[in-house]
Design an enzyme around this catalytic site. Structure first.
Site: not given
Lengths: 393, 393
Positions: A170, A393, A181
């Site tokens: 992922k 958010t 990574t």
């Protein structure tokens, strides 16, 4: 893949209700090797994982998305240990054989109640065909699964035998080559010693995950783990069979790394930069890294502009030894600069046509000596900004 | 500013018909100092400028936008010399006293016919009040003029005397600290030796242009030139008057550098990062540079998100020695992390309120030793991508 089972469920860690808790389980304790981020700020699962893998044995990996368990202090480490112990209990194995990985938002405490209820569920869900569920459970801003399967052949005294490698990764943002990574898992049925496996994994990583970038930021949670179940043929270092295994492992890691770049946040194209003719190995690395990280190069690729000036300028600031009057630059087969000279509008038009493709190959020949290096990277679109301005958010 | 005249005209170098050729002229040969890009790929005017400034004397600067005269080979260098000579002829001075600067697209040959017709025009247009015309003529993707004026006082045997410093800069993209940023000119009426002026300019540059970033790419044309007309008081190194001059020069360069960041391509906010408590000067530089260059930090600032995880993670990958359990992090006056611990939702809300401002101050205290450093940078919006994807089309 024989000898492994998988599961992935929605445990309520992610706010959007998608799968967020995955488990890989080997029928018998497997030989394991792992590489972790070189970021000095590391997540609790990385701290714990370094200890767990030290004896080269591993049987299960519990991975969650939605929370990175990073910058969570002593509580974070206690939480990571706690989830490993809960998983071990559910599986009936030793906690030393369970590795945990986390990815997602940095700084929020791990929601332990979700793990308490989720771990028994994910354990109960383990099946041989659960690979895609597991893969889904570790995605964050990724837009697609990243799974690679390969089968190789090695000669044995009783004829050629098959072996398999399966890779799952992922990663989409916070991608910069300084170890593995984000999260990548590679499984194989080969029989191999822990030292040999670590050596092979390091070799494969150096040519794959350590040569990609999306945005130049190194994750605090990068983890690459390889598990060898020992179901199949025996592999020993310095034998031809080791070379066959290494070649296939390199391929699997490279393909996974390329999938990560292709799914880079906001990416519309994959690009590769090969720097040839450098005076040293380090110079080749520096120049290719500087080009792959350049926001100006990446936005030009997004704009389908063969902006060779930005590429040569990035090489110039990289710290590598360069002579601008000796540089040759190619987009694919099309030469656009020779010996530091722009080849004119016709070459530029041909290069511009190539830029419309989804994959762009750039070759910069410094014409100084024989060292070369290679990076995979993606372009840079408005969507990268949108994704990362609104991430929390 | 006494002793200087300015002009700026539209010579047809830019396709959009805006002003693109500017001239600064000192009534008498001035003492000069200059700093240039450390990019190893350099534009022809930089190669020529290094020779021109070697004797510490300069009387005129011809600057054009719309074409960087970079990666243009021997022809580019011949063209740069040619424009200097044409300017010298028009002004009736020696070509050794004329510096040329270019900014704009890399790789295209300089349109010499535009200079042949433009240079006599811009020379004829020189007036004391031509500063804004000059400033307009050097802009590229800039959205506003960058001009700073300051007056200082030094004590002399016959009482306090005033002196002045005037700074003009351009720059909006390809901004990364590795010498001066793009084009900046600083003029003063002080009387000073070339060595002292170079020393003062290097000091001011190190704390201003070398501590800003917009996009992490170092220009091939970066040039910072200072001309001292000698009309005013004499300044000698190691005297109190030198300190007064240095202070004011530092201020002018810092303010100009800040204007460049504020007008960074696509920028909506200016941010500063101060790293304190580092174990060495280099560590403080590395950590603050990594944070200022991080696309993830920059997009979070654009999104008005006090994403402290990305800031501490960038410090962690910077190569600087850090201990995550000792870090304190502040947005302005608001502490959000203490000793590696997040201070909770109330602190986060206060920090989020601060993020709505146009200027954001971030302080990271590593709490290891006493070294500190400071960078100015801007946020990263979709507009940066738009501007740079379409720059050459």
């Amino acid at each position: 893949m024989n000898g492994f089972r998988f599961a992935g469920i929605a445990a309520g860690i992610k706010k959007n209700g998608l799968k967020d808790l995955g488990l890989i389980y080997a029928e018998k304790p497997a030989v394991g090797a792992a590489l972790f981020t070189r970021n000095k700020v590391v997540a609790a699962p990385v701290t714990l994982g370094r200890k767990t893998i030290a004896d080269g044995r591993i049987q299960a990996i519990l991975a969650n998305s939605g929370n990175a368990n990073c910058f969570t202090g002593e509580q974070g480490l206690a939480d990571a240990k706690n989830t490993a112990e809960t998983t071990a209990r559910a599986l009936g194995i030793s906690p030393d054989l369970v590795m945990v990985s986390s990815t997602g938002v940095i700084g929020a405490p791990l929601p332990m109640e979700k793990f308490e209820s989720g771990i028994p569920q994910v354990t109960a869900a383990l099946v041989e065909g659960g690979l895609e569920d597991f893969s889904d459970a570790i995605l964050t801003t990724d837009t697609c699964r990243k799974i690679v399967r390969r089968t190789g052949r090695i000669k044995t005294d009783s004829g050629a035998r098959e072996f398999s490698i399966l890779g799952i990764a992922k990663g989409s943002g916070m991608i910069r080559p300084d170890m593995a990574t984000m999260l990548a898992y590679v499984l194989t049925d080969i029989t191999i010693g822990a030292e040999d496996l670590k050596q092979a994994l390091t070799h494969a990583n150096e040519r794959s995950f350590n040569r990609i970038t999306v945005d130049g930021d190194t994750s605090t949670n990068d983890t690459l783990v390889c598990m060898a179940s020992g179901e199949g043929e025996a592999i020993v270092g310095n034998e031809p069979s080791f070379a066959a295994f290494q070649t296939l492992l390199d391929e699997v890691c490279y393909d996974l790394a390329k999938m990560v770049v292709k799914d880079g946040e906001g990416a519309t194209k994959v690009a590769s930069i090969t720097v040839k003719g450098a005076q040293s190995r380090e110079d080749a690395f520096r120049a290719s890294e500087a080009i792959a990280h350049s926001n100006l190069v990446k936005t030009a690729i997004y704009g389908e502009d063969p902006n060779w000036g930005r590429i040569t300028a990035a090489a110039g600031r990289s710290g590598a030894c360069v002579d601008q009057d000796r540089m040759d630059l190619y987009f694919g087969e099309v030469a656009i600069v020779r010996q530091g000279r722009w080849l004119g509008p016709e070459a530029e038009e041909k290069a511009a046509a190539l830029m419309k493709k989804d994959e762009i190959d750039i070759i910069l020949d410094l014409n100084l000596a024989e060292y070369s290096d290679h990076f995979l990277f993606c372009d840079f679109s408005e969507n990268y900004v949108k994704i990362n301005a609104d991430y929390r958010t």
